[in-house]
Write an enzyme that holds these catalytic residues in place. Structure first.
Site, PDB file in Angstrom:
ATOM      1  N   THR A  13       0.835  -1.213   0.000  1.00 52.70           N
ATOM      2  CA  THR A  13       0.000   0.000   0.000  1.00 52.70           C
ATOM      3  C   THR A  13       0.868   1.261   0.000  1.00 52.70           C
ATOM      4  O   THR A  13       0.745   2.124  -0.890  1.00 52.70           O
ATOM      5  CB  THR A  13      -0.893   0.020   1.274  1.00 52.70           C
ATOM      6  OG1 THR A  13      -1.626  -1.207   1.326  1.00 52.70           O
ATOM      7  CG2 THR A  13      -1.849   1.190   1.275  1.00 52.70           C
ATOM      8  N   GLY A 134       0.758   9.047   9.996  1.00 48.97           N
ATOM      9  CA  GLY A 134       0.532   8.926   8.542  1.00 48.97           C
ATOM     10  C   GLY A 134       0.942  10.186   7.806  1.00 48.97           C
ATOM     11  O   GLY A 134       2.118  10.506   7.683  1.00 48.97           O
ATOM     12  N   ILE A 136       0.519  13.276   8.698  1.00 52.85           N
ATOM     13  CA  ILE A 136       0.810  14.454   9.548  1.00 52.85           C
ATOM     14  C   ILE A 136       2.294  14.424   9.910  1.00 52.85           C
ATOM     15  O   ILE A 136       2.740  13.467  10.535  1.00 52.85           O
ATOM     16  CB  ILE A 136       0.023  14.419  10.879  1.00 52.85           C
ATOM     17  CG1 ILE A 136      -1.455  14.128  10.643  1.00 52.85           C
ATOM     18  CG2 ILE A 136       0.219  15.708  11.653  1.00 52.85           C
ATOM     19  CD1 ILE A 136      -2.231  13.893  11.938  1.00 52.85           C
ATOM     20  N   GLY A 187      -8.269  -0.258   3.490  1.00 54.81           N
ATOM     21  CA  GLY A 187      -6.795  -0.319   3.521  1.00 54.81           C
ATOM     22  C   GLY A 187      -6.179   0.399   4.700  1.00 54.81           C
ATOM     23  O   GLY A 187      -4.991   0.682   4.701  1.00 54.81           O
ATOM     24  N   GLU A 190      -3.854  -2.603   9.897  1.00 49.94           N
ATOM     25  CA  GLU A 190      -2.624  -3.383   9.741  1.00 49.94           C
ATOM     26  C   GLU A 190      -3.016  -4.782   9.264  1.00 49.94           C
ATOM     27  O   GLU A 190      -4.169  -5.205   9.424  1.00 49.94           O
ATOM     28  CB  GLU A 190      -1.906  -3.502  11.091  1.00 49.94           C
ATOM     29  CG  GLU A 190      -1.468  -2.173  11.675  1.00 49.94           C
ATOM     30  CD  GLU A 190      -0.448  -1.447  10.805  1.00 49.94           C
ATOM     31  OE1 GLU A 190       0.517  -2.066  10.338  1.00 49.94           O
ATOM     32  OE2 GLU A 190      -0.616  -0.238  10.574  1.00 49.94           O
ATOM     33  N   ASP A 201      -0.866  -0.558  18.111  1.00 56.13           N
ATOM     34  CA  ASP A 201      -0.360   0.359  17.078  1.00 56.13           C
ATOM     35  C   ASP A 201      -0.288   1.787  17.649  1.00 56.13           C
ATOM     36  O   ASP A 201       0.719   2.490  17.465  1.00 56.13           O
ATOM     37  CB  ASP A 201      -1.284   0.308  15.847  1.00 56.13           C
ATOM     38  CG  ASP A 201      -0.835   1.272  14.766  1.00 56.13           C
ATOM     39  OD1 ASP A 201       0.153   0.985  14.089  1.00 56.13           O
ATOM     40  OD2 ASP A 201      -1.473   2.340  14.629  1.00 56.13           O
ATOM     41  N   LYS A 205       3.183   4.122  18.453  1.00 57.66           N
ATOM     42  CA  LYS A 205       3.355   5.529  18.076  1.00 57.66           C
ATOM     43  C   LYS A 205       3.566   6.391  19.320  1.00 57.66           C
ATOM     44  O   LYS A 205       4.366   7.335  19.307  1.00 57.66           O
ATOM     45  CB  LYS A 205       2.129   5.994  17.285  1.00 57.66           C
ATOM     46  CG  LYS A 205       1.991   5.251  15.944  1.00 57.66           C
ATOM     47  CD  LYS A 205       0.618   5.420  15.341  1.00 57.66           C
ATOM     48  CE  LYS A 205       0.503   4.706  14.013  1.00 57.66           C
ATOM     49  NZ  LYS A 205      -0.880   4.603  13.511  1.00 57.66           N
ATOM     50  N   GLY A 302      -3.294   5.360   5.074  1.00 62.17           N
ATOM     51  CA  GLY A 302      -3.679   5.337   3.658  1.00 62.17           C
ATOM     52  C   GLY A 302      -2.477   5.562   2.757  1.00 62.17           C
ATOM     53  O   GLY A 302      -1.458   6.119   3.171  1.00 62.17           O
TER      54      GLY A 302
HETATM   55  P1  NDP Z   1       1.606  -3.828   2.966  1.00 63.24           P
HETATM   56  O1  NDP Z   1       1.372  -5.141   3.607  1.00 63.24           O
HETATM   57  O2  NDP Z   1       0.563  -3.286   2.065  1.00 63.24           O
HETATM   58  O3  NDP Z   1       2.981  -3.869   2.148  1.00 63.24           O
HETATM   59  C1  NDP Z   1       4.116  -4.575   2.561  1.00 63.24           C
HETATM   60  C2  NDP Z   1       4.710  -5.213   1.331  1.00 63.24           C
HETATM   61  O4  NDP Z   1       5.957  -5.797   1.673  1.00 63.24           O
HETATM   62  C3  NDP Z   1       3.807  -6.321   0.782  1.00 63.24           C
HETATM   63  O5  NDP Z   1       3.623  -6.143  -0.602  1.00 63.24           O
HETATM   64  C4  NDP Z   1       4.610  -7.577   1.102  1.00 63.24           C
HETATM   65  O6  NDP Z   1       4.364  -8.621   0.217  1.00 63.24           O
HETATM   66  C5  NDP Z   1       6.028  -7.055   1.007  1.00 63.24           C
HETATM   67  N1  NDP Z   1       7.023  -7.934   1.610  1.00 63.24           N
HETATM   68  C6  NDP Z   1       6.875  -8.829   2.609  1.00 63.24           C
HETATM   69  N2  NDP Z   1       8.046  -9.456   2.847  1.00 63.24           N
HETATM   70  C7  NDP Z   1       8.946  -8.948   1.991  1.00 63.24           C
HETATM   71  C8  NDP Z   1      10.315  -9.213   1.718  1.00 63.24           C
HETATM   72  N3  NDP Z   1      10.994 -10.120   2.398  1.00 63.24           N
HETATM   73  N4  NDP Z   1      10.917  -8.521   0.738  1.00 63.24           N
HETATM   74  C9  NDP Z   1      10.255  -7.601   0.021  1.00 63.24           C
HETATM   75  N5  NDP Z   1       8.944  -7.323   0.212  1.00 63.24           N
HETATM   76  C10 NDP Z   1       8.292  -7.987   1.189  1.00 63.24           C
HETATM   77  O7  NDP Z   1       1.931  -2.807   4.153  1.00 63.24           O
HETATM   78  P2  NDP Z   1       1.739  -1.234   4.151  1.00 63.24           P
HETATM   79  O8  NDP Z   1       2.236  -0.677   2.873  1.00 63.24           O
HETATM   80  O9  NDP Z   1       0.368  -0.897   4.614  1.00 63.24           O
HETATM   81  O10 NDP Z   1       2.713  -0.814   5.349  1.00 63.24           O
HETATM   82  C11 NDP Z   1       4.098  -0.710   5.169  1.00 63.24           C
HETATM   83  C12 NDP Z   1       4.700  -0.062   6.419  1.00 63.24           C
HETATM   84  O11 NDP Z   1       4.149   1.238   6.567  1.00 63.24           O
HETATM   85  C13 NDP Z   1       4.390  -0.786   7.732  1.00 63.24           C
HETATM   86  O12 NDP Z   1       5.473  -0.649   8.609  1.00 63.24           O
HETATM   87  C14 NDP Z   1       3.184  -0.029   8.266  1.00 63.24           C
HETATM   88  O13 NDP Z   1       3.050  -0.143   9.655  1.00 63.24           O
HETATM   89  C15 NDP Z   1       3.559   1.378   7.849  1.00 63.24           C
HETATM   90  N6  NDP Z   1       2.444   2.306   7.738  1.00 63.24           N
HETATM   91  C16 NDP Z   1       1.368   1.976   7.001  1.00 63.24           C
HETATM   92  C17 NDP Z   1       0.328   2.868   6.853  1.00 63.24           C
HETATM   93  C18 NDP Z   1      -0.878   2.561   6.038  1.00 63.24           C
HETATM   94  O14 NDP Z   1      -1.777   3.390   5.981  1.00 63.24           O
HETATM   95  N7  NDP Z   1      -0.969   1.418   5.388  1.00 63.24           N
HETATM   96  C19 NDP Z   1       0.376   4.190   7.507  1.00 63.24           C
HETATM   97  C20 NDP Z   1       1.594   4.454   8.251  1.00 63.24           C
HETATM   98  C21 NDP Z   1       2.586   3.523   8.362  1.00 63.24           C
HETATM   99  P3  NDP Z   1       3.113  -9.634   0.507  1.00 63.24           P
HETATM  100  O15 NDP Z   1       1.925  -8.797   0.740  1.00 63.24           O
HETATM  101  O16 NDP Z   1       3.017 -10.428  -0.710  1.00 63.24           O
HETATM  102  O17 NDP Z   1       3.524 -10.382   1.738  1.00 63.24           O
HETATM  103  N1  HSE Z   2      -3.218   0.807  10.855  1.00 63.85           N
HETATM  104  C1  HSE Z   2      -2.751   2.117  11.080  1.00 63.85           C
HETATM  105  C2  HSE Z   2      -3.938   3.023  11.363  1.00 63.85           C
HETATM  106  C3  HSE Z   2      -2.004   2.603   9.866  1.00 63.85           C
HETATM  107  O1  HSE Z   2      -5.078   2.584  11.205  1.00 63.85           O
HETATM  108  O2  HSE Z   2      -3.746   4.146  11.777  1.00 63.85           O
HETATM  109  C4  HSE Z   2      -1.313   3.902  10.090  1.00 63.85           C
HETATM  110  O3  HSE Z   2      -0.242   3.759  10.962  1.00 63.85           O
END
Ligand code: NDP
Ligand code: HSE
Length: 434
Positions: A13, A134, A136, A187, A190, A201, A205, A302
């Site tokens: 994401t 996120g 902010i 989306g 977590e 979570d 933070k 997001g």
């Molecule tokens: P996602 O699960 O959408 O993305 C993580 C990606 O990493 C997946 O595509 C996953 O593949 C891939 N992955 C897993 N293992 C490996 C590996 N060994 N090598 C390479 N790629 C790998 O997570 P998000 O994008 O939502 O979150 C990413 C980070 O950002 C997290 O730390 C989250 O806490 C943080 N975050 C997220 C927010 C949000 O709104 N989503 C907001 C703020 C922070 P697969 O799915 O196939 O396992």
């Molecule tokens: N799962 C987290 C939330 C993502 O809902 O705020 C952003 O850290």
């Protein structure tokens, strides 16, 4: 113009949002930063999935180490999440002398001391703006804008998923499970939603913010954490009738000797600015000794909002690299004086919302208020909810709001009330924002 190479670990994401944002605003960024930011490699385990953004297939790989070790990659951006492979890869990248940008709050909350020390030893940048709030840029606010303040308190709505669930539970009387499903579909949640709804979570933070504000690594083990999973719809509605909204709040407060770090559902008066923060939005209210109250509001989760903050960090790291001065901004700047103690939950003072199912017989209400008084818990208001039709098996809901009281005294009073046989089920205790 000089080029700066970015290598991405995780194309999910946020990863896809970062690539999209870097491509869309490439020219703008180059002008503002003075370097052309180019995504050189992207690693993900699944290369077949459509990520909603076009990239040259030649830069994709399933081998994260190929990204870290690529000499054309200056900045490694970790967006895998969790404390497994992400911890290994961040460690390897720092040891390889690469600057790292991450949004991984779990990693920093649980292994921050280790990771920040590694960055210091390697003399490279470690930026983590998107780990809290996120879209902010609250981490930057504490590191830069408010750097001259002694921080007195931070109150944060830090989890978009929980805030979304609570908003829909209040506005539409939606059951918890249904509201959670909607948040997952959008989306926000977590991959393990227990991290969201059980409060961890937010706690991750909160300890990052507390560490930034008070200059020592606040371990997760000292944070008091309660989530929203067992919050009853009836309390959301009773709170609403009394002029309050229930928010999952991080409360971080220092008095020069001790600091409180706690996360729990909290009654917030409807006219308080934090009460109007709805749906996926997050907000943090910071009180500095010089600034007074300041408020930061935006989308806490997001694809695009989070990408905005990650790209902000990439821009800062790129500027530092261009200037030849990495470690320009310190991670968790340790204060030289003794670290503050973290106050036990039993020692905090708060106002409380109590809901008791009191046996409907003469004198039980008097007994209940006498026990509260005996423990020094002063009552602000008491109301019996519903009429005869609201009674269930001879018990009637009684909602009490207290004045400021010590948590240990409230707990002792509730234990005595339970033992006195005047309540039909465990009392509900929620803290209120002072
Ligand atoms: P996602 O699960 O959408 O993305 C993580 C990606 O990493 C997946 O595509 C996953 O593949 C891939 N992955 C897993 N293992 C490996 C590996 N060994 N090598 C390479 N790629 C790998 O997570 P998000 O994008 O939502 O979150 C990413 C980070 O950002 C997290 O730390 C989250 O806490 C943080 N975050 C997220 C927010 C949000 O709104 N989503 C907001 C703020 C922070 P697969 O799915 O196939 O396992
Ligand atoms: N799962 C987290 C939330 C993502 O809902 O705020 C952003 O850290």
């Amino acid at each position: 113009m000089k080029q700066m190479g970015v290598g991405l670990l995780g194309f999910g994401t946020v990863g896809a949002g970062v690539v999209d944002g870097l491509q869309r605003n490439r020219e703008l960024l180059a002008h503002r930063i003075g370097a052309d930011i180019v995504v050189r490699r992207i690693a993900d385990v699944d290369l077949s999935r459509d990520r909603g953004v076009a990239v040259d297939p030649a830069i994709l790989t399933t081998d994260a180490r190929a990204v870290i070790n690529d000499p054309s990659v200056d900045i490694v951006v970790e967006l895998i999440g969790g404390t497994g492979i992400a911890r290994t890869l961040v460690t390897e990248a720092l040891k390889a002398g690469k600057a790292v940008v991450t949004a991984n709050k779990k990693l920093l909350a649980e292994y921050g001391e280790e990771i920040f020390s590694l960055a210091e030893e390697a003399g490279v940048d470690l930026y983590f703006g998107a780990s809290v709030g996120g879209g902010i840029p609250i981490v930057r606010v504490l590191r830069e804008g408010l750097v001259g303040n002694t921080i007195q308190s931070l109150f944060g709505i830090l989890n978009g998923t929980c805030n979304y669930i609570l908003t829909r539970m209040e506005n539409e009387s939606l059951p918890f499970d249904e509201a959670l499903k909607a948040a997952q579909a959008a989306g926000y949640a977590e991959s393990n939603p227990s991290l969201d709804v059980d409060g961890f979570d937010t706690a991750h933070k909160a300890v990052i913010l507390a560490s930034l504000a008070y200059g020592f690594h606040v371990p997760m083990s000292v944070a008091a954490v309660e989530g929203i999973r067992s919050l009853a719809g009836v309390d959301v509605q009773f709170a609403r009738e009394l002029g309050y909204r229930i928010k999952l709040l991080a409360v971080i407060r220092g008095d020069g000797t001790e600091v409180e770090v706690r996360v729990h559902p909290t009654l917030v008066a409807r006219d308080h600015m934090l009460a109007s923060v709805s749906h996926v939005f997050n907000a943090v209210m910071v009180r500095g000794d010089l600034s007074g109250d300041t408020l930061y509001y935006g989308r806490g989760a997001g694809r695009e909002p989070t990408a905005s903050t990650v790209i902000g960090d990439i821009g800062d790291v790129a500027r530092n690299l261009l200037a030849g001065s990495p470690r320009h901004s310190r991670g968790i700047a340790k204060l030289s004086s003794e670290p503050l103690r973290v106050r036990a939950l039993s020692a905090i003072h708060s106002r409380y919302y109590l809901r008791l199912m009191v046996v409907d017989r003469a004198g039980s209400l008097g007994q209940f208020t006498t026990i509260l008084g005996k423990h020094g818990v002063s009552i602000h208001a008491v109301s019996q909810k519903g009429g005869a039709e609201a009674q269930e098996g001879g018990f009637v809901p009684v909602v009490t709001l207290t004045h400021l009281a010590r948590e240990a005294d409230v707990d002792a009073a509730l234990a005595e009330i339970r033992a006195a046989g005047i309540v039909g089920e465990d009392p509900v205790k929620l803290r209120m924002l002072d």
